[in-house]
Each structure stands twice: as C-alpha cells, then as structure tokens.
Design an enzyme around this catalytic site. Sequence first.
Site, PDB file in Angstrom:
ATOM      1  N   ALA A  25      24.223  49.100  99.446  1.00  0.00           N
ATOM      2  CA  ALA A  25      23.263  48.148  99.859  1.00  0.00           C
ATOM      3  C   ALA A  25      22.507  48.187 101.121  1.00  0.00           C
ATOM      4  CB  ALA A  25      23.716  46.720  99.499  1.00  0.00           C
ATOM      5  N   GLY A  27      19.985  45.748 104.190  1.00  0.00           N
ATOM      6  CA  GLY A  27      19.343  44.513 104.601  1.00  0.00           C
ATOM      7  C   GLY A  27      18.488  44.522 105.765  1.00  0.00           C
ATOM      8  N   GLY A  28      18.519  43.554 106.245  1.00  0.00           N
ATOM      9  CA  GLY A  28      17.653  43.139 107.799  1.00  0.00           C
ATOM     10  C   GLY A  28      18.691  43.425 108.903  1.00  0.00           C
ATOM     11  N   MET A  29      20.032  43.509 108.746  1.00  0.00           N
ATOM     12  CA  MET A  29      20.938  43.645 109.711  1.00  0.00           C
ATOM     13  C   MET A  29      21.875  45.164 109.617  1.00  0.00           C
ATOM     14  SD  MET A  29      22.469  39.910 110.363  1.00  0.00           S
ATOM     15  CE  MET A  29      23.200  39.730 108.959  1.00  0.00           C
ATOM     16  N   VAL A  32      25.088  48.989 103.922  1.00  0.00           N
ATOM     17  CA  VAL A  32      26.500  48.876 103.459  1.00  0.00           C
ATOM     18  C   VAL A  32      26.855  50.013 102.599  1.00  0.00           C
ATOM     19  CG1 VAL A  32      28.073  47.671 102.223  1.00  0.00           C
ATOM     20  CG2 VAL A  32      26.426  46.417 103.340  1.00  0.00           C
ATOM     21  N   LYS A  47      29.940  48.720 106.659  1.00  0.00           N
ATOM     22  CA  LYS A  47      28.691  47.957 106.814  1.00  0.00           C
ATOM     23  C   LYS A  47      28.341  48.646 108.297  1.00  0.00           C
ATOM     24  CE  LYS A  47      28.186  43.635 106.249  1.00  0.00           C
ATOM     25  NZ  LYS A  47      26.957  43.338 105.407  1.00  0.00           N
ATOM     26  N   ASP A 141      25.616  31.886 106.829  1.00  0.00           N
ATOM     27  CA  ASP A 141      24.659  32.378 105.873  1.00  0.00           C
ATOM     28  C   ASP A 141      25.241  32.303 104.480  1.00  0.00           C
ATOM     29  OD1 ASP A 141      22.398  33.885 105.154  1.00  0.00           O
ATOM     30  OD2 ASP A 141      23.341  35.626 105.753  1.00  0.00           O
TER      31      ASP A 141
END
Length: 696
Positions: A25, A27-29, A32, A47, A141
């Site tokens: 996956a 994402g914004g940060m 993974v 990650k 979060d």
Amino acid sequence: MQEQVSDHLLGSLVDGRYLVRSRLAGGGMSIVYLATDKRLDRDVALKVLHPHLANDQNFLDRLQREARAAASLSHPHVVGVLDQGQDGHIAYIVMEYIKGHTLRDVLNEKTALPPRLAFALIDPVIEGLAAAHAAGLIHRDVKPENVLIAEDGRIKVGDFGLARAVTATTSTGALIGTVAYLAPELVLGKAADARSDIYSAGIMLYEMLTGEQPYAGDVPIQVAYQHVNAAVPPPSLAVPGLATDVDELVQWCTAKDPDGRPVDGAALLSELRHIRTTLSDAQLDINPPAAKTLAAGSEGRKDEAGATAIVAPFPAEPTQPLERIGRPTEVISGQRNPTTVLPPSGYSPGATTLQGRLPQDRTTPAGPPASKRDIKRMARQEEKDRSRAAATPSRSLREGNPRRRAVIWTIVVIVLAILATAAGWFFGMGPGSPGTIPDTKNKTVAEAQQLLRTAGFQSDPKDVFDDEVTAGFAVGTEPASGQVVRKFQPVSLFVSKGPQLFPLAGMTGLTLDQASNALGTAGMTLGKVTAQYDDSVPSGLVISQSPVQDTPVRHGTPVGFVVSKGPQPLPVPDVRGMTQQAAVKAISDTGLTAKIAPDPVNDKKVPAGAVVSQTPANGTLARGEAVTLTLSKGPKLVHVPNFIGKQADAARKALESLGFDVKINNILGGFFGTVRDQNPVESDAPEGSQVTLTVV
C-alpha cells in the site's frame, strides 16, 4: 516519485536484513512493503517513509522515540512494532505482518453493518486502544484503514505513534490525520489525549452502523469545519429502529467537549460490552438499509492506504455559528431549505490549509449543486415543516377580553415565580446543585456508595476488570473523582472483578523464537529460560513451560521455558584388555550399548576372549549409541622347525622371523656355535612363545 522508490526497493535488501518482496500500500507519509526478515526468516511489513520525512533529522529522532514507545506495547489487538532504523536515505519502520484485509475493505463490501457485527469488529479495536491508553500511548489516527483483520479473524490496530511523530515536523500549530475522523480539539490546535482517540472511534462506529460518515464536503476543510461546529446525528436517523442505547453510545463518544466523552478506551470498552449484553437479539441483528454513496470530498473512502491530510487548526476563539454563515439555498415546493454547508470565503477547492481566522460576517457565495444526500435531507425537513404548519392554527376561534387576559397573565406570572423559586432551590441546594465526586478507589462497594451518597450522588455499580485493584473493591467512577458535576447526574461506580485472566497456550515443542512470538501475540512476557539435556526432545525445542498450558493468567505474566540441549554426551570407556563380560558391563553402566564384532582376531598379547580393540576408542556418544568390541582368539599356532645341528645365529634369526622368542643356553661357552638341542622342535607352538636352543 513514489513509483521510483517502489521500483528501486523491490527485490532489494534494506539495512542488510529486510528483503523487499512486494508493495502492499501507499499513502501520504509512507509506502508499505511485504518483506522477509532474513535474520529471523519471517515475513514483516516494512513501512518506508517518503523522502521529505526521511531527510528531516529532527523527525527521525522523534520517530525513534515514538517507535520505541510503541514497541513496548505488547497486546493481541495491537500490531507489534519490531524494528526501526535508517539505511542511507531510507528511513523505515518494521511491523508485524498481518495477512488479510482492513476494516475499510469490509465497509466497502458491506457498507452498513448490523449492530452485532459492528460491535464484534470494534470491540477488539477499543480493547487495543484501552491497552495503549493504560500504557500512556495515544494513537491520533484511528480509522478503518488502520484496523487490520487477519485471515484467521484476529483484529489489530496499527500505526501507533507515527501520526504524533509526523505532526512534530509540520508547521507550528498544524496537525496531521485523516480529516473524516479528526477530533474537534485537534482541528482547533489543542493537545490530543485518550479522548481524541475515543472521538475517532465514535465516528468509525457511526460509519459502521450507517454505511456513511457523518460529515461530507468537497474539500477536507469543509469536513474539519463541521467537526468543530456541528453535532454528530444519532445513527438511528439513517438506520430507523436502532436502539436508543446505540445512539447514546455514538453521541457520547463524539461529544464536542472532550470532558463529555469516555475518559479512555477502558471506560468505553466497559460500556460497549454492557450495551451488547443488554440489547435483544432483534436489536443486535437489525438489518440496515442500503448505505448512501459518500460525497466526493469524503476523506475516509478515497485513501485506502492510510493517506493523511494536513489541516491548519481553526482559531480557538469562538467562531460564528454554523447557521449564521451564508449558505446556498434551493426552492422546493415554495420553501427555502438549506443545502450543503460550505467553508468560509477564502478557500479554493484544492486548498487543504486555512490562513488566518474565520470571518465573523461574511456570506459564502453559491456553492456546487446539492448532493443526493442533501436533497433527501431537505425533503425530510420539508415534510416536517409541512406537518408543523398543518398543526398550527392560522386564526384564533375567539378573541377573548382584557379581564380574562389579565387573569391569565397573573396566573402565568405566579407560575413563573414558583418555577423560578423551584429552579433556584433545585440548582442551588437541591439535586441540581454542583458537587465534587469523591475518591472511591480501593474502597469497598459499601464504603464507596456511602461516600457518593454523602456527597449527594446516586451511583450505579458496574463490574470491570482491573489488574491493580483487588476484586470487590472500587476502581473509580465516571465522572472521575475531583470533577464538579450536578448532583442529579448519574455516576457510574466501577467495581473491580480482578485482573482479566486468559488461558495460557501450550508452547512445548516450539523453538524459543516461536514461543517468544506466541507470548507477544498473547500479551504475555518471556520469563526465565533454562537449558537441559533431553534424550527425546531435539536441541532448541521447548521441553516444558511455567505456568503450564491452560493456566488462567493475566496479560503481562512472565512465562518461563526449559529448552532442550539435545541428548547428553557420554564419555566412551576404554575396555581394551578386559574380558568380554567385564567390557560389556562397563559400557552398559555408562549408558551406552556394547556390540561384539562377528570375527575375533588372533593377538599374541591378548588372551582369548578378551577385548583386542574397540570402535570408537574414546570421545563421547549419545545415550544408547553402540561401541563395537573386537575379541581376541589368543595367539595363533606356528610350526617350529628343527634347527639341531645348525648354526645358532641362523637358527635364532629363523625362529624370530616366525614370531618366537628365542632363548640360548650355551654349553662349554658355545665355542662351536652349533645347536645341540631344541625345545620345542617339530611341533606347533603359540606365536610369541619361547623356543630354547642348547648351543655347544
């Protein structure tokens, strides 16, 4: 940029240890990956942070502290943090790999869930948050993308501590998180605590029950604005028939004021489980209608990989109420009805940050067309207005007279005076007067209830598990001790049931690493490890555990192991020269097995029946292994030739070459050197025996 990182890392070895196998996956940060830990030969979730974070040393220092704190949390419903480090320009976190799917996948497939299923899915999430809150950790979060569901049904919460570390790298007062689940105090730039996680969990529960998030907008700031200024509606408006307790639970979790929410995950977990036991099967299994489609701006649906959005906080000072900000309207059946709430003027559709304060008197220009959700809401409002108008008479049947109106007003004034006096007593000295909740911890139930009654409160005892307080004693109250509340407000008295016990799994036959991982999954800790020899258990496997299997223990209990060193090595005794019987006994007494070679051999020094040689001759063997013994037949028989009349020197050499020991007896000094007599002669004699020559 992300794709280049992905292409670069696939198949590579990070930090000389983690072999990157596939991308899971993004994402914004971070991105993974599925990786294999070459040192421990196990799959992990790797990650890898984006370069703009990995190049910030202050962030990396903060991340290391957060990862260390998260790694100290061992709970069956929390994804374990295994490692954190930096390899060149690659900053990474290594987490437990959960093969399965996320709660977001469940919601995408099923949309709304029956209360029974929603409670079953969120219960372990709240339990994991409760353990984190007890350890002083806050998630920050909580969202469906961070709830992982393994193929075997285990449910775990992931990404502890990362949001806090990233928040430290943003501009002053900024925050990071998924806007759809963001607590109001975070939007306003205030500090987060356990109650912020409770708010996010409440929003998530609302979505699970209704199939949609409570707030929608075209840009994230619209959603954030509603978190601060709007109230989460009861889910029964979207799912008619939901129990009142369910509505109250969701609205308790999503109260705007953090003081109005459960104090932490443990308090919420207790109430959640209480509601599950009190609802009927029909209330738990109510089938929700088909969920509505989320608005295009909803954060929760469009970030499957856990992407986040950075939003500057709203001003902490009071802002203009939502109803007074200009909103577009649409005429339906002759009435004006509100449509979608837009953010204040000054925002562009792509903006994610707010500069400055909200305006006090500014009208928002007309926004985009109303969504289906807004149209349905307006239709419901129109129906309510129509019913209200039909029930309100447009004209009085008779006008009345002034005297009657004066009597009526006198009665009204008297009633209002009585009500004011009653209200003054109620809120000044009666049940509505303020009181301070007393400290009831470690008091008996009777003592705690008496303390609460003396302070003017009525208490409702509720049983909860607690690792510190003895069973039967008070754990605390909700509201907590020291808080000032009105005396008519209900007070929950939490009574300890003692620590929650879990049956300990059996771990014999596992390797020490496997047993340690199983302990971490079960929420236990590794105790004393000892090693001993064992003839039946291979080296490195667990022989026994303490406490034993199925013993009820609390989380955090240390479990000791006895690990096999394999069979004990036994020294091989030297039995050469012993008789067969003595040699066999000596070997058996050592714990080994004696094996006799089928073919004995001649030996001029070892008598018949004794051991000539053994294999092995020394060293060590495992218990029961064999030592092979070769027995002697004694010396072999050799024919003795006749050397009478021959020279003694020649006779000696010939006899010695045949293996005999030659003895010379000289007569008259053996002057002639001739053999006069020989014993034995012309017969068979044992090899190595003595032959006597008489020489003249």
